[in-house]
Design an enzyme around this catalytic site. Structure first.
Site, mmCIF file in Angstrom:
data_model
loop_
_atom_site.group_PDB
_atom_site.id
_atom_site.type_symbol
_atom_site.label_atom_id
_atom_site.label_comp_id
_atom_site.label_asym_id
_atom_site.label_seq_id
_atom_site.Cartn_x
_atom_site.Cartn_y
_atom_site.Cartn_z
ATOM 1 N N HIS A 107 6.665 -7.467 -3.330
ATOM 2 C CA HIS A 107 5.540 -6.937 -4.110
ATOM 3 C C HIS A 107 5.984 -6.439 -5.481
ATOM 4 C CE1 HIS A 107 2.901 -7.314 -0.719
ATOM 5 N NE2 HIS A 107 3.656 -6.539 0.023
ATOM 6 N N ASP A 116 5.640 -13.073 5.434
ATOM 7 C CA ASP A 116 5.161 -11.690 5.544
ATOM 8 C C ASP A 116 3.624 -11.728 5.540
ATOM 9 O OD1 ASP A 116 6.297 -8.646 4.660
ATOM 10 O OD2 ASP A 116 4.183 -9.053 4.260
ATOM 11 N N ASP A 145 5.630 -8.340 9.673
ATOM 12 C CA ASP A 145 4.350 -7.660 9.890
ATOM 13 C C ASP A 145 3.245 -8.683 10.163
ATOM 14 O OD1 ASP A 145 4.318 -6.688 6.332
ATOM 15 O OD2 ASP A 145 4.439 -8.657 7.316
HETATM 16 N N1 LIG Z 1 -4.528 1.030 0.985
HETATM 17 C C1 LIG Z 1 -3.202 0.754 0.471
HETATM 18 C C2 LIG Z 1 -2.368 0.058 1.513
HETATM 19 C C3 LIG Z 1 -1.026 -0.311 0.907
HETATM 20 N N2 LIG Z 1 -0.210 -1.039 1.891
HETATM 21 C C4 LIG Z 1 1.068 -1.441 1.337
HETATM 22 C C5 LIG Z 1 1.754 -2.357 2.304
HETATM 23 C C6 LIG Z 1 3.052 -2.854 1.744
HETATM 24 C C7 LIG Z 1 3.679 -3.831 2.704
HETATM 25 C C8 LIG Z 1 4.945 -4.362 2.237
HETATM 26 S S1 LIG Z 1 5.535 -5.725 3.224
HETATM 27 ZN ZN LIG Z 2 4.196 -7.031 4.380
#
Ligand SMILES: NCCCNCCCCCS
Ligand SMILES: [Zn+2]
Length: 680
Positions: free
Chosen positions: A137, A174, A267
């Site tokens: 990300h 992912d 995930d």
């Molecule tokens: N409402 C905001 C939820 C943010 N969630 C971030 C998840 C990052 C996953 C990385 S694999």
């Molecule tokens: Zn993720």
């Protein structure tokens, strides 16, 4: 040919942790790394890998992708107190800093680069890096979604720079869209980026329009960004496999990468609170196996997300055992993708049609949106795409998932990898050391015993001794496979049809319920298949007289193109989906006279089907071509990744043949489905 699997893990990367209360970030815990490593130890997988140390990525390496402002901001956090850390963390969407974060993030980058060096130098064939914080990300100028530096993106730029690579595939399985990676490479045709992700029509985080299937890349990068959005939760093994068969793999083989990097987030697995999906750990073994058929097996798997510790750990272990070339466990669950998955698959194929030859003739002409079709029955789109026995986690669902995983993993029988391939006496000309050392030379079966066995149900076969003798070697090898003394074997035979007929009967007598036979070349014997215990795919030059395809007997008229391998679309778009729908206990690959496929086409079939039947494959070769024997032996032994030849797109009439067969059989073999409109 390089062999061996690298494993990179450094407990220093567990020292990045959340210091305050933050319900969004509190799932990214240090135990993600330690639990995964401990599970690898528990399955004795660590000791089978080649340990490679992590190192700090240098500032210069980080600047391959990130701005100096971003680097300086990250560096400055090392000396901050908690209040300052909390403040700077608030500048980003879903990220937290700890005084050790910068160091850990540099180790994560360095680990990824160490893995690239180990693979590209030939020290190992493939490997996995267990790292955190994750990377996919993070963007040139921002941390995001638990990620500070984009480990995989830096690894790709590093590989291009240091090894002069021009084609790198990044597969991001992912459950979140790696928008950071997309932004970095969207104009770059040398990096093909594939991501599937929970999307729910832009409802799910990061809720970007550019995460949808029509974001195909920009400028010169058009066609090199593939987004497969999941518009419902509950996606399972069959949805993931269908995505590989009908979207990723055809593009990946056409792209023919020199290196494959995986943004390996788990995930997307069952039990994960973020993904809410239903795919079980063993599916990652199959996904990994498919990617190992590319780039001569040069595969770097780099951890991204995964927030259910047990699901994450089991999936990591499935990935590593496959990298080590253990036989794959059977995929569980019904082999039928759900409607929503098929709609997404159809849409992304249609969006990419202008950019890929393999799609040229596919009539994915229009985009499909179920909402037009199902306005009448419009349900709240967040309903799972299917209700499975293992319900999605709800707040108290975790222990149910734990129990499910506990049970599920016990049911997954892991065949211990004995010697992989046995074969009959190889011709003297066969250079002994070109065959994997663990090939077995088996003695001929006792003639009388054989005569008895064959004559009781194949009296007409008991012809000249010669045939009988060769039948013996086929049965001897088959017995070794049936008794699990070996995984796979090769038998030579002057009459492949006869050998196959006897082998099929013998396997059923042994008690196998489903035997897949792929017969390449002309054959005169086609055992009855109506009881469903045998599925025959006959690849031949001419229309097989009188036989038209049916559920358990499929004729594929294919004469391979002279200057290359045009069989990819037939294998990926047809043979593989049918084989995975059938879930055979044994696979027989037979090559008869007048084979219409080149060695590369036959190696492709073996390479890709090896994930099935726990890798139990019997090859029966009539052809006296020693090169074929050697290639088949190598493909079976998995010792070296066969080269599948230059990719040649199939002609219109070959594509039409596949589409006709797909339409005819997709109700029987549901993994063939890749568009919603025809006949669902
Ligand atoms: N409402 C905001 C939820 C943010 N969630 C971030 C998840 C990052 C996953 C990385 S694999
Ligand atoms: Zn993720």
């Amino acid at each position: 040919m390089a062999s061996g699997t690298a494993l990179i893990y450094d407990e220093a990367m567990t020292r990045h942790k959340l210091l305050w209360n933050d319900p969004i970030c509190d799932i990214e815990v240090p135990e993600r790394l330690s639990a995964s490593y401990e599970q690898l130890q528990c399955y004795h997988l660590v000791e089978r890998c080649i340990p490679v140390p992590a190192r700090e990525g240098s500032e210069e390496e980080i600047l391959l992708v990130h701005s100096s402002e971003h680097l300086e901001a990250a560096k400055s956090t090392q000396a901050m107190n908690e209040e300052e850390l909390k403040r700077i963390s608030g500048n980003y969407d879903s990220f937290f800093f700890h005084p050790n974060t910068y160091h850990c993030a540099r180790l994560a980058v360095g680990a990824a680069l160490q893995l690239v060096d180990s693979v590209m130098s030939g020290k190992v064939c493939n490997g996995m890096a267990l790292v955190r914080p994750p990377g996919h990300h993070s963007q040139r100028n921002a941390a995001n979604g638990f990620c500070l530096f984009n480990n995989v993106a830096i690894a790709a730029e590093y590989a291009k720079l240091k090894y002069g690579l021009q084609r790198i595939l990044i597969v991001d399985w992912d459950v979140h869209h790696g928008q950071g990676t997309q932004y970095i490479f969207e104009e770059d045709p040398s990096v093909l980026y594939f991501s599937w992700h929970r999307y729910e029509h832009q409802e799910f985080w990061p809720s970007l329009k550019e995460s949808d299937y029509d974001a195909v890349g920009l400028g010169k990068g058009k066609g090199f960004n593939i987004n497969l959005p999941w518009n419902k939760v509950g996606m399972g093994n069959s949805d993931y496999l269908a995505a590989f068969f009908h979207v990723l793999l055809p593009m990946a083989f056409e792209f023919d990468p020199e290196l494959v990097l995986v943004s390996s987030g788990y995930d997307s697995g069952i039990g994960d609170p973020e993904g809410q999906m239903n795919a079980t750990p063993e599916v990652f073994a199959h996904l990994t196996h498919f990617l190992m058929q590319l780039a001569h097996g040069k595969l770097c798997v780099i951890l991204e997300g995964g927030y259910h510790l047990r699901s994450l750990s089991e999936s990591v272990c499935m990935t590593v055992r496959t990298l080590l070339r253990d036989p794959l466990p059977q995929v569980t669950g019904e082999m039928a993708p759900c409607l929503s998955a098929i709609e997404s698959i159809q849409n992304v194929r249609a969006a990419h049609k202008p950019y890929w030859k393999w799609l040229t003739y596919e009539d994915t002409s229009f985009l499909h949106n179920l909402s037009t079709k199902s306005d009448l029955v419009k349900t709240a789109d967040t309903n799972p795409c299917r209700d499975d026995e293992a319900k999605i986690t709800d707040s108290n669902g975790t222990d149910r998932i734990e129990r499910f995983l506990e049970l599920h993993m016990k049911n997954i029988v892991f065949p211990v990898p004995p010697i992989k391939t046995a074969t009959t006496e190889l011709k003297a000309s066969a250079d002994p050391n070109t065959f994997p050392v663990h090939l077995h030379v088996v003695k001929e079966m006792d003639k009388n015993e054989l005569e008895a066995l064959v004559s009781d149900f194949h009296a007409d076969l008991v012809e000249a001794n010669k045939t009988l003798l060769f039948l013996g070697s086929t049965l001897t090898i088959l017995d070794k496979i049936l008794k699990k003394e070996v995984c796979s074997g090769i038998a030579e035979s002057p009459a492949a049809s006869a050998s196959v007929a006897v082998a099929l009967r013998h396997s059923l007598h042994f008690g196998f319920q489903r035997v897949l036979c792929i017969f390449v070349g002309d054959t005169d014997i086609m055992p009855s298949t109506e009881d469903g215990k045998i599925l025959i795919i006959h690849v031949c030059k001419k229309e097989q007289t009188g036989k038209s395809s049916s559920k358990h007997y499929v004729v594929l008229n294919w004469k391979e193109d002279a200057d290359g391998n045009d069989f990819f679309s037939a294998v990926l778009g047809f043979i593989l989906p049918v084989a995975y729908s059938y879930q055979p206990n044994l696979i027989i690959i037979a090559v008869g006279a007048n084979r219409s496929l080149g060695i590369s086409g036959i190696s492709l079939i073996i390479g890709l089907l090896q994930g099935l039947a726990e890798s139990r494959i019997l090859a029966v070769i009539e052809d006296t071509d020693i090169n074929l024997m050697q290639s088949v032996a190598k493909a079976l032994a998995g010792a070296s990744m066969p080269h599948f030849g230059v990719h040649v797109p199939p002609t219109q009439e070959k594509v039409n043949q596949i589409k006709k067969l797909r339409n005819q059989l997709q109700q029987d073999w549901k993994m063939l489905q890749c568009s919603v409109n025809d006949g669902i």
